[in-house]
Design a protein around this motif. Sequence first.
Motif, short mmCIF file in Angstrom:
data_model
loop_
_atom_site.label_atom_id
_atom_site.label_comp_id
_atom_site.label_asym_id
_atom_site.label_seq_id
_atom_site.Cartn_x
_atom_site.Cartn_y
_atom_site.Cartn_z
N GLU A 141 82.73 -27.89 -50.65
CA GLU A 141 81.57 -26.96 -50.09
C GLU A 141 81.75 -26.18 -49.21
O GLU A 141 81.42 -24.87 -49.10
CB GLU A 141 80.40 -27.99 -49.86
N SER A 142 82.34 -26.49 -47.98
CA SER A 142 82.60 -25.59 -46.88
C SER A 142 83.71 -24.60 -47.36
O SER A 142 83.71 -23.49 -46.89
CB SER A 142 83.32 -26.42 -45.64
N ILE A 143 84.61 -24.83 -48.24
CA ILE A 143 85.59 -23.72 -48.66
C ILE A 143 84.75 -22.74 -49.51
O ILE A 143 85.17 -21.52 -49.39
CB ILE A 143 86.83 -24.41 -49.34
N ALA A 144 83.86 -23.13 -50.51
CA ALA A 144 82.99 -22.25 -51.07
C ALA A 144 82.27 -21.45 -50.22
O ALA A 144 82.09 -20.22 -50.65
CB ALA A 144 82.02 -22.95 -52.00
N ASP A 145 81.64 -21.96 -49.30
CA ASP A 145 80.99 -21.23 -48.19
C ASP A 145 81.83 -20.17 -47.59
O ASP A 145 81.22 -19.00 -47.35
CB ASP A 145 80.39 -22.18 -47.04
N LEU A 146 82.89 -20.63 -47.42
CA LEU A 146 84.00 -19.35 -46.63
C LEU A 146 84.16 -18.23 -47.58
O LEU A 146 84.06 -17.05 -47.30
CB LEU A 146 85.46 -20.09 -46.44
N PHE A 147 84.35 -18.63 -49.06
CA PHE A 147 84.32 -17.52 -49.86
C PHE A 147 83.39 -16.54 -50.00
O PHE A 147 83.34 -15.37 -50.31
CB PHE A 147 84.71 -18.35 -51.47
N TYR A 148 82.06 -17.02 -49.75
CA TYR A 148 81.03 -16.30 -49.73
C TYR A 148 80.50 -15.58 -48.60
O TYR A 148 80.23 -14.54 -48.42
CB TYR A 148 79.65 -17.19 -50.19
N GLU A 149 81.00 -16.22 -47.41
CA GLU A 149 81.18 -15.40 -46.34
C GLU A 149 81.98 -14.10 -46.30
O GLU A 149 81.83 -13.04 -45.69
CB GLU A 149 81.66 -16.28 -45.06
N LEU A 150 83.26 -14.48 -46.87
CA LEU A 150 84.34 -13.46 -47.14
C LEU A 150 83.89 -12.35 -48.15
O LEU A 150 84.14 -11.08 -47.84
CB LEU A 150 85.64 -14.02 -47.19
N PHE A 192 91.20 -18.31 -45.04
CA PHE A 192 90.18 -17.70 -45.22
C PHE A 192 89.46 -17.16 -44.02
O PHE A 192 88.72 -16.34 -43.79
CB PHE A 192 89.37 -17.93 -46.49
N GLU A 193 89.14 -18.34 -43.15
CA GLU A 193 88.52 -18.18 -41.66
C GLU A 193 89.18 -17.00 -41.03
O GLU A 193 88.40 -16.41 -40.56
CB GLU A 193 88.81 -19.60 -41.21
N ILE A 194 90.33 -16.65 -40.79
CA ILE A 194 90.84 -15.86 -40.25
C ILE A 194 90.55 -14.22 -40.84
O ILE A 194 90.84 -13.57 -40.14
CB ILE A 194 92.33 -15.97 -39.76
N ARG A 195 90.12 -14.40 -42.00
CA ARG A 195 89.93 -12.89 -42.68
C ARG A 195 88.51 -12.65 -42.62
O ARG A 195 88.03 -11.40 -43.26
CB ARG A 195 90.56 -12.89 -44.09
N VAL A 196 87.63 -13.55 -42.30
CA VAL A 196 86.08 -13.45 -42.28
C VAL A 196 85.59 -12.50 -41.02
O VAL A 196 86.07 -12.72 -40.03
CB VAL A 196 85.35 -14.74 -42.07
N PRO A 197 85.27 -11.38 -41.41
CA PRO A 197 84.89 -10.32 -40.30
C PRO A 197 83.91 -10.77 -39.21
O PRO A 197 83.01 -11.72 -39.63
CB PRO A 197 84.12 -9.35 -41.09
N LYS A 198 84.24 -10.70 -38.11
CA LYS A 198 83.23 -11.09 -37.00
C LYS A 198 82.73 -9.79 -36.54
O LYS A 198 83.55 -8.98 -36.00
CB LYS A 198 84.04 -11.83 -35.83
N ASN A 199 81.40 -9.76 -36.49
CA ASN A 199 80.68 -8.43 -35.77
C ASN A 199 81.16 -7.28 -36.73
O ASN A 199 81.24 -6.09 -36.18
CB ASN A 199 80.84 -8.40 -34.47
N GLY A 200 81.39 -7.66 -37.99
CA GLY A 200 81.80 -6.45 -38.85
C GLY A 200 83.17 -5.97 -38.90
O GLY A 200 83.77 -5.40 -39.50
#
Length: 326
Positions: free
Chosen positions: A32-41, A141-149
């Motif tokens: 579930e948390s990995i799926a959430d990451l995909f959606y964040e990314l 994937f966490e390190i690829r999620v944009p922070k503040n755009g």
Amino acid sequence: MSKFISKLSKLCLTTMVASCLAYAQEKQPTAESIADLFYELNGDSNDPHKKINHAKGFCAIGEFKPLSNISKAYNIPLLKETNIPTQVRFSLGGGNPNASDASKTRGLALKINGQEDSWEIVAINTQINFAKNLEEFSKFFEIRVPKNGKVDTENLAKVTKETPSFSNYEKYLETIAITPSVANTAYYSVHTFFFEDSKTKKMIPARYKFVPVAGEKGLTKEEAKAMGDNFLESDFQNKVAKKPVEYKMFLILANPEDVIDDTTALWSGKHKEVEIATLRVKEYAGRDCNGDVFMPFVLPQGVGWPKDPLFETRNAVYGITFGRRQ
């Protein structure tokens, strides 16, 4: 009094350990948390049903033709059939449906629909994965999620350098060529599956690959740039209108020293390879299958699940994201 303090200390220590373990368990990645990451990314708030990985792709119809005598080697009843109808999807990695075809990460997905059994295959054009466990998979994937755009490129580079799986995968990608056609691309299982030997009944560890009959070809950076961003689909349509696009499927049998529970492990040296089938892709079928899900855990009798820590969660993530798209 001192005994009381000692008991109290032990109680506090026990409570702290229990709290730490509970906290650690909460922080363990889940499907579930990995799926959430995909959606964040890759998600889109304006399109909650968007496909968030391998978003760009097209469909085809083909047939899976096992070698006539292969069932003598492997006790897989599906392989006794001939000309098995197969749904095919070619895709690019990532969540951008408008990504450039000059991408290095590509996928091949199959639904082999036999009379009594079926086999769903999800293969990619790299022999290894970027992560060997759920923690690494999530971190990638966490390190690829944009922070503040913005993506923190400095942290991305730092974590990649410090994590052997990431840095080895990055180096491996440098050796992969951009191919001009799906007809010139090889695809690999990455996971190690198990195949039942017809004589001994033992489950034999092996990875598999699909090798293009037309041969593997690569483009230089200049050639890839000149091809533009959308050449794979039209190229396939042109080719398949003249004759089927074919692949030979081989099992790559593991040697005793090979690591079979780590998808980041690149097997080296000589390996026995056994051809088991030909995949003939005969007809372009538009893009309707882009909304389908191909589940790697759908295996025929005689083929066993991989033992690495990613396979089960990978299937669960596919199920979760497919459900969210409905």
